[in-house]
Enzyme design. Structure first.
Site, PDB file in Angstrom:
ATOM      1  N   GLY A 400       0.762  -1.231   0.000  1.00 48.43           N
ATOM      2  CA  GLY A 400       0.000   0.000   0.000  1.00 48.43           C
ATOM      3  C   GLY A 400       0.796   1.286   0.000  1.00 48.43           C
ATOM      4  O   GLY A 400       0.216   2.363   0.109  1.00 48.43           O
ATOM      5  N   LYS A 403       4.076   1.196  -4.683  1.00 50.28           N
ATOM      6  CA  LYS A 403       5.144   0.670  -5.533  1.00 50.28           C
ATOM      7  C   LYS A 403       4.701   0.580  -6.992  1.00 50.28           C
ATOM      8  O   LYS A 403       5.409   0.997  -7.902  1.00 50.28           O
ATOM      9  CB  LYS A 403       5.577  -0.715  -5.022  1.00 50.28           C
ATOM     10  CG  LYS A 403       6.140  -0.693  -3.604  1.00 50.28           C
ATOM     11  CD  LYS A 403       6.636  -2.063  -3.190  1.00 50.28           C
ATOM     12  CE  LYS A 403       5.510  -3.056  -3.025  1.00 50.28           C
ATOM     13  NZ  LYS A 403       4.560  -2.688  -1.949  1.00 50.28           N
ATOM     14  N   SER A 720      15.243  -8.485  17.591  1.00 50.11           N
ATOM     15  CA  SER A 720      15.447  -7.088  17.991  1.00 50.11           C
ATOM     16  C   SER A 720      14.954  -6.785  19.402  1.00 50.11           C
ATOM     17  O   SER A 720      15.224  -5.705  19.925  1.00 50.11           O
ATOM     18  CB  SER A 720      14.748  -6.156  16.992  1.00 50.11           C
ATOM     19  OG  SER A 720      13.355  -6.399  16.961  1.00 50.11           O
ATOM     20  N   LYS A 763       9.997   1.952  13.682  1.00 51.78           N
ATOM     21  CA  LYS A 763       9.957   1.763  15.131  1.00 51.78           C
ATOM     22  C   LYS A 763       9.953   3.094  15.877  1.00 51.78           C
ATOM     23  O   LYS A 763       9.212   3.289  16.839  1.00 51.78           O
ATOM     24  CB  LYS A 763      11.155   0.922  15.570  1.00 51.78           C
ATOM     25  CG  LYS A 763      11.104  -0.522  15.079  1.00 51.78           C
ATOM     26  CD  LYS A 763      12.378  -1.275  15.473  1.00 51.78           C
ATOM     27  CE  LYS A 763      12.330  -2.720  14.986  1.00 51.78           C
ATOM     28  NZ  LYS A 763      13.555  -3.462  15.320  1.00 51.78           N
TER      29      LYS A 763
END
Length: 841
Positions: A400, A403, A720, A763
């Protein structure tokens, strides 16, 4: 009553519907209508029937069908009178309702011999010609044609026919006999009966009636009253027909020597060639109207390389020798048509305008500055260097974010054709390389098909969802793409169906993917990656205000001046009704909002509608999502982590607890294997520095450790969160509260080193949205800070960490105190004291 009975009899035969007469008045009316016509001045007043495409001669018996109303009325009149009728030819046989001027002036007076009613109100009439007749005047046109006709009596010679006439009769008979020997349409059995005719005029009539010639030519013989002149005309006609039959016979003999009799289409083609040779035509036999001629003409116009042109010409030559109805002929024809339909030497002629291209990209897309900058750079280089091979760009980003639309904008900015092929779920290698012609129904691959549709050698070619291309027993699709996407190989791309090289080096290939993890390394190595990041909340709001809201208002029949959606309402839609990286669901929700506004406008006849944050739920319902806002009070064992998902970044509230037990480790929250391994690595690191944290050395044997990451229904994985889980455990084990306005991310090792992670931009945006003031990042992620929007960077503090112990002063309210060192004295052989330090770091 005699006339009335005759009329009833005629109705039974012909099928004409007249009312039955019941009194004398009807009888009198019928008698007057069908009264006997008298001859005046030697003229015969006769009902007339026009004949279409037919000529009848005197002494000739012929049957014909009539169905027109006037013709039936004329026939009825003739049967009542004396069965005589005048048959005259119609000049234009296509005229359904002729007028008097449409008839020839010479016809035949005939006598009706027999009638037969056929289905469909058609009457078949058998008539015998009596004599020629010429039209003098028209008496009436209704209810049928009636002419005053002058009868032409045949000139007789008696028993003494002049020698010249006899010679002409013999010559005519000889020509007629030769005509019969050459023509297959007239039986030779008629010659004895024709030869027995002794009168010259009648002989000419009989022979003409047997010839397969046009109506106009037969009419010219009928209009010749002099027998001698008639024979001269007939001799000329026979001579011409015999000459034509000789030519046809030569053509047939040539055709039979070259082809098989069963190949009907090929036979007709050879007939055309032979006809052209006889006519002395200078054009080649393969004329423009000929299918093979068209293929050859197209092949010449393409100006293909000599090797390819010879191969195609060989296939065309094979096609000329094969019956077109055969299966092999169809395969060859389709193959040649595919080749000549490809754009071998066609290129886009539009000049690249860098300013215009940049304007187009800015119009179509908001943000994506680095992406647009890279595209403009490529267009500038392409404008300067004509020999630059098309690069292979890979647009990578979450769903979305635009591209596919970026690829379309590139084509529009470069002035090139755009073609697209979706690779999602495609597994068959033949989709790329095509099928070999040995298979029934073989076709070229979708690459060649797309090039044909584009109509140019340098289009923008989009391979959509390349990361979802599969492989199975039918082949490896990614391996098949190696030749297509390699600039060193695609100059001579060979499709299995065409079996000839096709140049793809001028094509600008663009691929899209959501992730590069599933793309094979050899294929990924051939592409230049351009990352499309997820949109920030501010970017989504601006995209909605500039593009989505005006577009949906128009689509739903609303007036932009009558609908106002506030910016706060759009913020609420972004935050509480969608959770995505792109704007696809945002567009759906705006469309949903416009539908509700349209219904409300129609039902309540409102002139204007305002949507604000206060009444958003009235249109879209209760809020579907919530974004965690961190608390102000520190908590023991709760640390905020950061994670990346397919719909953007999010915060994770990692909770830990330690209870007396036997040293078990419990991990909950649908954690993946990688995340579980990171948690165990963090626990091992804590055990290695337990004295530094003031913990007992055997704490892991006496306590059960529980790590939980809400939301439990959502699967989570990745390394992570390693340093975050380690910090949360330290807070629990040391009983020191952790600050809630600080978040962190990073992978931890057994030595406590913090390794870099991905998705930093998303993030940090999630941390900003949740009210985080400080973010701890690995040192090697320092370069990612530049990707964060300036308004977010200015509101947050970033701390770069290299080791896990560096996180403690920022996350914990106080730093844990080291455990006291217990010493014990040992007496050595020399009497010196030896001190033992446990867990020296």
């Amino acid at each position: 009553m005699k006339v009335n009975k005759l009329r009833k009899l005629l109705n039974d035969i012909v099928g004409l519907n007249h009312e039955k007469t019941n009194d004398g008045a009807d009888v009198q009316e019928a008698s007057e209508e069908y009264a006997v016509e008298d001859e005046t001045d030697g003229l015969k007043h006769l009902p007339t029937i026009p004949l279409r495409g037919l000529v009848i001669f005197p002494y000739m018996v012929l049957h014909f069908d009539i169905g027109r109303e006037k013709s039936i009325s004329a026939l009825e009149k003739a049967m009542v009178h004396n069965q005589l009728i005048f048959l005259v030819g119609q000049q234009d046989s296509e005229t359904n309702i002729p007028a008097a001027e449409d008839f020839y002036q010479v016809g035949t007076i005939a006598k009706i011999k027999q009638m037969l009613k056929l289905p469909g109100d058609v009457i078949r009439v058998l008539a015998e010609g009596i004599s020629r007749g010429t039209v003098v005047k028209l008496i009436s046109e209704t209810p049928y044609f009636k002419y005053a006709v002058k009868e032409i009596q045949e000139a007789g010679y008696g028993n003494e026919i002049p020698s010249r006439i006899i010679a002409m009769m013999r010559s005519t008979l000889n020509r007629f006999e030769e005509y019969l020997s050459l023509s297959s349409k007239v039986s030779r059995d008629v010659f004895p009966s024709v030869a027995s005719v002794e009168q010259p005029g009648r002989l000419a009539d009989v022979i003409t009636s047997h010839l397969n010639i046009k109506q106009e030519i037969k009419q010219s013989v009928l209009e010749s009253f002099d027998p001698e002149k008639r024979l001269e005309i007939l001799n000329k006609i026979l001579s011409k027909e015999i000459e034509i039959l000789h030519i046809e016979q030569d053509i047939n003999s040539k055709v039979r020597s070259q082809i098989n009799k069963n190949q009907r289409e090929y036979y007709l083609r050879e007939q055309m060639r032979a006809i052209q040779e006889e006519l002395g035509s200078e054009e080649p036999a393969e004329a423009a109207e000929d299918e093979i001629g068209d293929l050859r003409a197209q092949l010449e116009n393409l100006q293909l390389p000599e090797k390819i042109a010879k191969k195609v010409e060989k296939e065309i030559q094979r096609l000329t020798k094969i019956q077109s109805s055969s299966a092999e002929g169809g395969v060859i024809r389709t193959y040649v048509e595919w080749i000549v339909s490809l754009p071998w030497n066609k290129y886009s002629d539009k000049q690249i305008d860098i300013a215009e291209a940049e304007k187009i990209l800015n119009e179509d897309h908001y943000g994506l500055e680095k992406v647009k900058e890279r595209i403009v750079e490529y267009l500038a280089v392409m404008k300067l260097s004509q020999s630059l091979r098309g690069p292979i760009l890979c647009l990578v980003g979450p769903p979305g974010v635009g591209k596919t639309s970026v690829a379309k904008s590139i084509a529009r900015a470069a002035g090139r054709e755009f073609t697209r092929m979706s690779l999602g779920g495609v597994r068959d290698e033949a989709e790329i390389r095509g099928h070999r012609r040995t298979y029934i129904g073989a076709i070229p691959g979708r690459v060649i098909s797309a090039m044909k549709d584009a109509g140019a050698m340098d289009p923008v070619f989009l391979f959509d969802e390349i990361d979802k291309a599969g492989n199975d027993f039918r082949g490896d699709l990614a391996s098949a793409l190696l030749e297509v996407l390699d600039p060193e190989q695609n100059k001579d791309f060979t499709d299995h169906y065409l079996e000839i090289p096709f140049d793809l080096s001028k094509v600008m290939f663009i691929t899209t993917a959501n992730t590069t993890d599933t793309i094979p390394r050899p294929l990924l190595d051939r592409m230049e990656l351009i990352t499309l990041p997820s949109y920030t909340e501010e970017e989504k709001v601006k995209i909605a205000r500039r593009y989505l809201v005006p577009k949906k208002i128009i689509e739903h029949g609303l007036q932009p001046s009558n609908v106002h959606i506030s910016e706060n309402a759009i913020h609420d839609i972004v935050n509480y009704y969608t959770r995505e990286s792109g704007v696809r669901n945002l567009e759906r929700e705006i469309a949903n909002l416009c539908r509700k506004i349209a219904r409300k406008t129609v039902e309540k006849k409102l002139s204007a509608v305002r949507v604000s944050a206060a009444n958003t739920e009235e249109y879209l319902g209760k809020k579907r999502f919530r974004y965690d806002i961190v608390g102000d009070l520190p908590q023991i064992g709760v640390v905020t982590g950061l994670a990346w998902t397919s719909v953007g970044g999010t915060t994770l509230s990692i909770e830990t607890s330690a209870v007396p037990g036997t040293g078990q480790i419990v991990l909950t929250g649908q954690l993946g294997d990688v995340m579980k391994e990171s948690a165990r690595a963090g626990i091992s690191y804590i055990r290695s520095i337990c004295s530094e944290l003031g913990l007992e050395g055997d704490f892991y044997k006496k306590k059960d450790l529980h790590i939980h990451i809400p939301e439990g229904a959502t699967p989570k994985d990745g390394p992570s969160a390693g340093v975050t889980m380690c910090a949360a455990l330290i807070s629990t084990l040391t009983n020191i509260p952790a600050r809630q306005n600080v978040a962190m991310t990073g992978e931890i090792t057994l030595r406590g080193m913090v390794l870099p992670v991905g998705g930093v931009r998303e993030k940090i945006l999630a941390a900003h949205r949740a009210g985080i003031d400080k973010v701890l990042l690995p040192v090697e992620n320092e370069r990612d800070i530049e990707e964060i929007p300036g308004n977010v960077r200015r509101k947050m503090e970033f701390v770069l960490i290299e080791h896990a112990r560096e996180t403690l002063p920022h996350i914990l309210e106080s730093v844990p105190a080291p455990a006291k060192v217990k010493r014990r004295e040992k007496r050595g052989s020399s009497g010196a004291d030896i001190g033992a330090n446990s867990n020296a770091d």
